[in-house]
Motif scaffolding. Structure first.
Motif, PDB file in Angstrom:
ATOM      1  N   VAL A 181       0.860  -1.181   0.000  1.00  0.00           N
ATOM      2  CA  VAL A 181       0.000   0.000   0.000  1.00  0.00           C
ATOM      3  C   VAL A 181       0.898   1.233   0.000  1.00  0.00           C
ATOM      4  CG1 VAL A 181      -1.749   1.340   1.233  1.00  0.00           C
ATOM      5  CG2 VAL A 181      -1.866  -1.164   1.232  1.00  0.00           C
ATOM      6  N   VAL A 182       0.737   2.078  -1.001  1.00  0.00           N
ATOM      7  CA  VAL A 182       1.441   3.359  -1.028  1.00  0.00           C
ATOM      8  C   VAL A 182       0.467   4.396  -0.476  1.00  0.00           C
ATOM      9  CG1 VAL A 182       2.662   5.048  -2.442  1.00  0.00           C
ATOM     10  CG2 VAL A 182       2.780   2.611  -3.028  1.00  0.00           C
ATOM     11  N   ASP A 183       0.678   4.754   0.781  1.00  0.00           N
ATOM     12  CA  ASP A 183      -0.263   5.646   1.463  1.00  0.00           C
ATOM     13  C   ASP A 183       0.021   7.103   1.105  1.00  0.00           C
ATOM     14  OD1 ASP A 183      -2.375   6.273   3.080  1.00  0.00           O
ATOM     15  OD2 ASP A 183      -1.254   6.135   4.965  1.00  0.00           O
ATOM     16  N   GLU A 184      -1.061   7.898   1.031  1.00  0.00           N
ATOM     17  CA  GLU A 184      -0.962   9.305   0.669  1.00  0.00           C
ATOM     18  C   GLU A 184      -0.121   9.454  -0.608  1.00  0.00           C
ATOM     19  OE1 GLU A 184      -2.894  11.065   2.210  1.00  0.00           O
ATOM     20  OE2 GLU A 184      -3.112  10.289   4.230  1.00  0.00           O
ATOM     21  N   TYR A 185      -0.502   8.702  -1.627  1.00  0.00           N
ATOM     22  CA  TYR A 185       0.344   8.604  -2.818  1.00  0.00           C
ATOM     23  C   TYR A 185       0.432   9.921  -3.596  1.00  0.00           C
ATOM     24  CZ  TYR A 185      -2.966   8.620  -6.753  1.00  0.00           C
ATOM     25  OH  TYR A 185      -3.854   8.999  -7.713  1.00  0.00           O
ATOM     26  N   GLN A 186      -0.443  10.889  -3.302  1.00  0.00           N
ATOM     27  CA  GLN A 186      -0.331  12.188  -3.972  1.00  0.00           C
ATOM     28  C   GLN A 186       1.008  12.851  -3.681  1.00  0.00           C
ATOM     29  OE1 GLN A 186      -2.343  11.700  -1.332  1.00  0.00           O
ATOM     30  NE2 GLN A 186      -1.511  13.119   0.162  1.00  0.00           N
ATOM     31  N   GLU A 187       1.645  12.420  -2.586  1.00  0.00           N
ATOM     32  CA  GLU A 187       2.948  12.976  -2.236  1.00  0.00           C
ATOM     33  C   GLU A 187       4.044  12.537  -3.205  1.00  0.00           C
ATOM     34  OE1 GLU A 187       4.229  15.127   0.679  1.00  0.00           O
ATOM     35  OE2 GLU A 187       2.343  15.704  -0.272  1.00  0.00           O
ATOM     36  N   LEU A 188       3.776  11.488  -3.996  1.00  0.00           N
ATOM     37  CA  LEU A 188       4.759  11.072  -5.003  1.00  0.00           C
ATOM     38  C   LEU A 188       5.076  12.237  -5.943  1.00  0.00           C
ATOM     39  CD1 LEU A 188       3.375   7.555  -6.012  1.00  0.00           C
ATOM     40  CD2 LEU A 188       5.330   8.042  -4.521  1.00  0.00           C
ATOM     41  N   LEU A 189       4.065  13.031  -6.251  1.00  0.00           N
ATOM     42  CA  LEU A 189       4.275  14.178  -7.130  1.00  0.00           C
ATOM     43  C   LEU A 189       4.758  15.385  -6.342  1.00  0.00           C
ATOM     44  CD1 LEU A 189       4.037  15.492  -9.917  1.00  0.00           C
ATOM     45  CD2 LEU A 189       1.654  16.019  -9.384  1.00  0.00           C
ATOM     46  N   ASP A 190       4.134  15.656  -5.225  1.00  0.00           N
ATOM     47  CA  ASP A 190       4.437  16.880  -4.486  1.00  0.00           C
ATOM     48  C   ASP A 190       5.848  16.873  -3.919  1.00  0.00           C
ATOM     49  OD1 ASP A 190       3.498  19.399  -3.774  1.00  0.00           O
ATOM     50  OD2 ASP A 190       3.110  18.768  -1.725  1.00  0.00           O
ATOM     51  N   ALA A 191       6.325  15.697  -3.490  1.00  0.00           N
ATOM     52  CA  ALA A 191       7.654  15.615  -2.879  1.00  0.00           C
ATOM     53  C   ALA A 191       8.748  15.282  -3.890  1.00  0.00           C
ATOM     54  CB  ALA A 191       7.643  14.563  -1.771  1.00  0.00           C
ATOM     55  N   TYR A 192       8.365  15.100  -5.147  1.00  0.00           N
ATOM     56  CA  TYR A 192       9.309  14.584  -6.137  1.00  0.00           C
ATOM     57  C   TYR A 192      10.511  15.503  -6.356  1.00  0.00           C
ATOM     58  CZ  TYR A 192      11.100  12.475 -10.412  1.00  0.00           C
ATOM     59  OH  TYR A 192      11.906  11.872 -11.340  1.00  0.00           O
ATOM     60  N   VAL A 193      10.293  16.809  -6.302  1.00  0.00           N
ATOM     61  CA  VAL A 193      11.380  17.738  -6.637  1.00  0.00           C
ATOM     62  C   VAL A 193      12.552  17.643  -5.673  1.00  0.00           C
ATOM     63  CG1 VAL A 193       9.982  19.405  -7.892  1.00  0.00           C
ATOM     64  CG2 VAL A 193      10.177  19.596  -5.422  1.00  0.00           C
ATOM     65  N   TYR A 194      12.295  17.230  -4.426  1.00  0.00           N
ATOM     66  CA  TYR A 194      13.421  17.122  -3.491  1.00  0.00           C
ATOM     67  C   TYR A 194      13.668  15.688  -3.019  1.00  0.00           C
ATOM     68  CZ  TYR A 194       9.629  17.345  -0.025  1.00  0.00           C
ATOM     69  OH  TYR A 194       8.478  17.112   0.690  1.00  0.00           O
ATOM     70  N   ARG A 195      12.833  14.743  -3.478  1.00  0.00           N
ATOM     71  CA  ARG A 195      13.055  13.330  -3.116  1.00  0.00           C
ATOM     72  C   ARG A 195      12.921  12.452  -4.363  1.00  0.00           C
ATOM     73  NH1 ARG A 195       9.130  11.897   1.773  1.00  0.00           N
ATOM     74  NH2 ARG A 195      10.312   9.970   1.756  1.00  0.00           N
ATOM     75  N   THR A 212      14.928  10.745  -6.178  1.00  0.00           N
ATOM     76  CA  THR A 212      15.609   9.445  -6.217  1.00  0.00           C
ATOM     77  C   THR A 212      14.788   8.392  -5.488  1.00  0.00           C
ATOM     78  OG1 THR A 212      17.773  10.519  -6.315  1.00  0.00           O
ATOM     79  CG2 THR A 212      17.720   8.197  -5.643  1.00  0.00           C
ATOM     80  N   ALA A 213      14.330   8.719  -4.282  1.00  0.00           N
ATOM     81  CA  ALA A 213      13.553   7.765  -3.487  1.00  0.00           C
ATOM     82  C   ALA A 213      12.235   7.424  -4.183  1.00  0.00           C
ATOM     83  CB  ALA A 213      13.279   8.337  -2.095  1.00  0.00           C
ATOM     84  N   ARG A 261      11.480   7.810  -7.456  1.00  0.00           N
ATOM     85  CA  ARG A 261      11.731   7.089  -8.701  1.00  0.00           C
ATOM     86  C   ARG A 261      12.038   5.618  -8.419  1.00  0.00           C
ATOM     87  NH1 ARG A 261       9.648   7.386 -12.809  1.00  0.00           N
ATOM     88  NH2 ARG A 261       9.973   9.638 -12.902  1.00  0.00           N
ATOM     89  N   ASN A 262      12.834   5.349  -7.373  1.00  0.00           N
ATOM     90  CA  ASN A 262      13.145   3.958  -7.001  1.00  0.00           C
ATOM     91  C   ASN A 262      11.882   3.204  -6.595  1.00  0.00           C
ATOM     92  OD1 ASN A 262      15.852   4.361  -7.480  1.00  0.00           O
ATOM     93  ND2 ASN A 262      16.375   4.737  -5.331  1.00  0.00           N
ATOM     94  N   LEU A 263      11.008   3.884  -5.846  1.00  0.00           N
ATOM     95  CA  LEU A 263       9.760   3.254  -5.399  1.00  0.00           C
ATOM     96  C   LEU A 263       8.879   2.888  -6.588  1.00  0.00           C
ATOM     97  CD1 LEU A 263       7.918   2.565  -2.896  1.00  0.00           C
ATOM     98  CD2 LEU A 263       6.929   4.841  -3.197  1.00  0.00           C
ATOM     99  N   LEU A 264       8.730   3.813  -7.518  1.00  0.00           N
ATOM    100  CA  LEU A 264       7.891   3.552  -8.688  1.00  0.00           C
ATOM    101  C   LEU A 264       8.468   2.434  -9.553  1.00  0.00           C
ATOM    102  CD1 LEU A 264       6.970   7.223  -9.668  1.00  0.00           C
ATOM    103  CD2 LEU A 264       5.411   5.479  -8.791  1.00  0.00           C
ATOM    104  N   ASN A 265       9.776   2.431  -9.725  1.00  0.00           N
ATOM    105  CA  ASN A 265      10.429   1.368 -10.511  1.00  0.00           C
ATOM    106  C   ASN A 265      10.254   0.009  -9.846  1.00  0.00           C
ATOM    107  OD1 ASN A 265      11.335   3.003 -12.573  1.00  0.00           O
ATOM    108  ND2 ASN A 265      13.297   3.445 -11.591  1.00  0.00           N
ATOM    109  N   GLU A 266      10.365   0.005  -8.522  1.00  0.00           N
ATOM    110  CA  GLU A 266      10.259  -1.239  -7.758  1.00  0.00           C
ATOM    111  C   GLU A 266       8.875  -1.850  -7.902  1.00  0.00           C
ATOM    112  OE1 GLU A 266      12.545  -3.729  -5.841  1.00  0.00           O
ATOM    113  OE2 GLU A 266      13.136  -1.765  -5.045  1.00  0.00           O
TER     114      GLU A 266
END
Length: 628
Positions: free
Chosen positions: A132-146, A148-149, A151-156
């Motif tokens: 479960v990827v909780d609060e997944y909207q943060e994937l976009l909002d936090a992307y500019v400073y995280r 690498t983490a 991108r690795n999560l999405l690839n995984e």
């Protein structure tokens, strides 16, 4: 469980049974794909934390993990949860997994950064976990400073079948990561759920207005709405510097306030010795939260109000209505709280916000710059490429060029581009003016129609005390509490008396109009209160009775001099006029002959008070009563 399910625009809608408040009431697990739970606090993660599945929940913040792990085991569920974040070693994870074997399902919560090592270990042990990827909207909002983490999560996870991307505020389709575009989408229909009521207050200095709310409460004038008084305030301010300034300007101490933000040295320095608080702590009257705690931080309060403060001078404090503010609106969980579905949003508009033309020009410039870097990379030697990669890896939020480690090529980072477009639409284009802000709330389905009838009262409440002296604030507070006493007995009058004993006397002896006429000047009010005191009046009447004789005439100058003498003797700090004598005697204005000319004066007739004397132990006592 025999759910009511329908498909609308390629989205599967799951209708919650009438009266249901939690997903666990009608769901045993979460469907794979994107799940829009629509409501915060509906227990979506609780479903997978308490069912029989092995599960790993990837979370955007450690606060979310700490808050949830602290709730287990409990009376409802005996499972032990493991929170994995920075500082939790691999051996600790292994020990937990071994401990669970044969006793309970694996229940692990991990930050986006820590997820790969947890996932890798469970794969090594042959354990298939639901993800479960909780609060997944943060994937976009936090992307500019995280990036690498994330991108690795999405690839995984891109080829893993049993993954749920969970949010009450999902990423709009046009800005979703490409890995999520083909996933099935589900939405919970809660029926006629209670709608959030945002009250919007536009002002020039939002942080100052937030400080005034605090000052008002400390002065005995708490925020009130619909007859309910706020006892605890939850300020959502995404700027630690601003929080520190508000606390300093209002004189709050660690006894009054909790600040929940990222626990790092920079924030500690900004807070000037005030400790960083935790979600689980007992509520203090004032709680400040940065965006770190917008997701997953549950607060419980019988009379707590959520206040969002957005100031364009600190652009990080401009919060996205579609995601941030929707999350904030669900942070206070107590159902009986009369303010549970209310948020007060204090903001200003236009400051530091880009126009659409400025945004498009800047976006074009960034894209052209990134394309040039990509072109240079493609035409460079291997040695030169290495230098370019290192520069790109510095993770500049403004840089659209990104190195794809899978194909070892430089390319335009579509997620950074999507983030820039999303932020403009959600922030700059919303805070451009009050109409757009209102429309953003309306588009989100918030109840803005009923705000107008309450907003005048809210403005009076929030602006109360601004520009006023301490004495005026105390007097108005006391007067209002006397004229409109609360249903439940209040200690406010006694509290005001302890702070200034002149206030109750001024209310009783002078009244609102007279105190207002005196400009709420404490010295003037105090002098008039002393003059009006029964004991002062009794002493003054004794002197007047002995001095002014019925039937005699007195010049204005004589009367004034005599009154000034009495006032000085009795410690009365006001300057009397001759006309004051008419308050104590029936008088007639006359012309009195003097050596040079006839001058104005009064003829004293009968007294307007009755003197009753009593004799005790050869001492005469006088009591005076008004003659009606």
């Amino acid at each position: 469980r025999g759910l009511s399910v329908s498909e609308i625009d390629s989205k599967t809608v799951i209708a919650a049974p009438t009266g249901a408040a939690y997903l666990s009431e009608f769901m045993d697990t979460l469907p794979a794909g994107i799940l829009n739970k629509k409501e915060t606090g509906c227990g979506a993660t609780t479903v997978v934390l308490e069912n029989g599945e092995d599960v790993i929940i990837a979370c955007p913040t450690r606060f979310l993990i700490i808050n949830k792990v602290s709730q287990y085991p409990n009376e409802r569920c005996s499972y032990k949860l493991l929170g994995v974040q920075k500082g939790v070693g691999q051996q600790h994870i292994e020990d937990y997994v071994d401990e669970c074997f044969g006793k309970q399902p694996i229940k692990i919560m991990a930050t986006y950064d820590s997820f790969p090592r947890v996932f890798s270990l469970t794969k090594q042990k042959g354990i298939e976990c639901k993800i479960v990827v909780d609060e997944y909207q943060e994937l976009l909002d936090a992307y500019v400073y995280r990036n690498t983490a994330i991108r690795n999560l999405l690839n995984e996870l891109k080829d893993i079948p049993n993954v749920t991307y969970l949010s009450a505020t999902p990423i709009p389709y046009k800005w979703r990561p490409k890995e999520l575009l083909q996933l099935p989408e589900y939405e919970i229909d809660w029926g006629d759920s209670v709608r959030i009521r945002p009250f919007r207050m536009k002002c020039d200095h939002p942080f100052s207005l937030a400080a005034n709310i605090i000052k008002n409460h400390k002065m005995g004038h708490p925020f009130e709405l619909d007859g309910h008084i706020v006892k605890e305030y939850f300020f959502f301010v995404n700027s630690v510097s601003a929080i520190s300034n508000i606390i300093e300007s209002t004189g709050l101490t660690s006894d009054d306030v909790t600040v929940i933000c990222a626990d790092n040295e920079i924030n500690k320095l900004k807070l000037k010795g005030l400790p960083v608080g935790k979600v689980q702590e007992k509520n203090k009257i004032f709680t400040f939260c940065t965006k770190t705690t917008f997701y997953g931080a549950d607060f419980y309060s019988d009379a707590g109000l959520a206040i969002i403060v957005s100031d364009g001078n600190a652009k990080s404090s401009l919060l996205d209505i579609a995601t941030d503010i929707t999350q904030i609106a669900g942070r206070i969980r107590t159902k009986e709280n009369p303010f549970k579905n209310i948020i007060l949003h204090i903001y200003n508009t236009g400051i530091m916000c880009e126009s659409k033309a400025e945004h498009e020009a800047k976006l074009h410039e960034r894209l052209v710059s990134a394309q040039k870097i990509v072109e240079i990379f493609n035409n460079s030697s291997l040695e030169s490429r290495g230098a370019i990669i290192e520069r790109i890896k510095e993770n500049n939020p403004e840089e659209f060029a990104s190195y794809n480690i899978e194909n070892q090529m430089l390319e335009i980072d579509e997620m950074k581009k999507a983030h820039a477009e999303y932020k403009f639409e959600a922030i700059d284009n919303v805070y451009a003016n009050g109409i757009l802000l209102r429309d953003a709330y309306l588009n989100k389905g918030y109840d803005v129609k009923n705000a107008d009838e309450k907003i005048k009262n809210i403005y009076q409440n929030v602006y109360w005390g601004m520009g006023r002296s301490r004495f005026e604030i105390l007097y108005r507070t006391y007067s209002d509490s006397r004229k409109h006493p609360p249903v439940i007995k209040s200690e406010l009058p006694e509290d005001v008396l302890l702070q200034n004993d002149i206030v109750p006397l001024a209310y009783n002896l002078l009244g609102d109009k007279e105190v207002e006429r005196l400009g709420y000047d404490e010295k003037k009010v105090s002098d008039w209160v002393h003059f009006k005191l029964p004991e002062t009046q009794k002493a003054l009447k004794e002197k007047l009775k002995e001095t002014f004789i019925a039937g005699h005439k007195y010049l204005f100058k004589e009367i004034k001099q005599q009154l000034k003498s009495f006032f000085k003797e009795l410690g009365i700090g006001i300057t009397p006029k001759a006309t004051l004598i008419s308050k104590y005697f029936n008088t007639k204005k006359v012309k009195i002959p003097t050596e040079n000319k006839r001058k104005d004066g009064y003829q004293i007739n009968n007294a307007l008070f009755l003197c009753v004397s009593t004799k005790k132990s050869n001492v005469v006592f006088y009591d005076f009563y008004p003659i009606r």
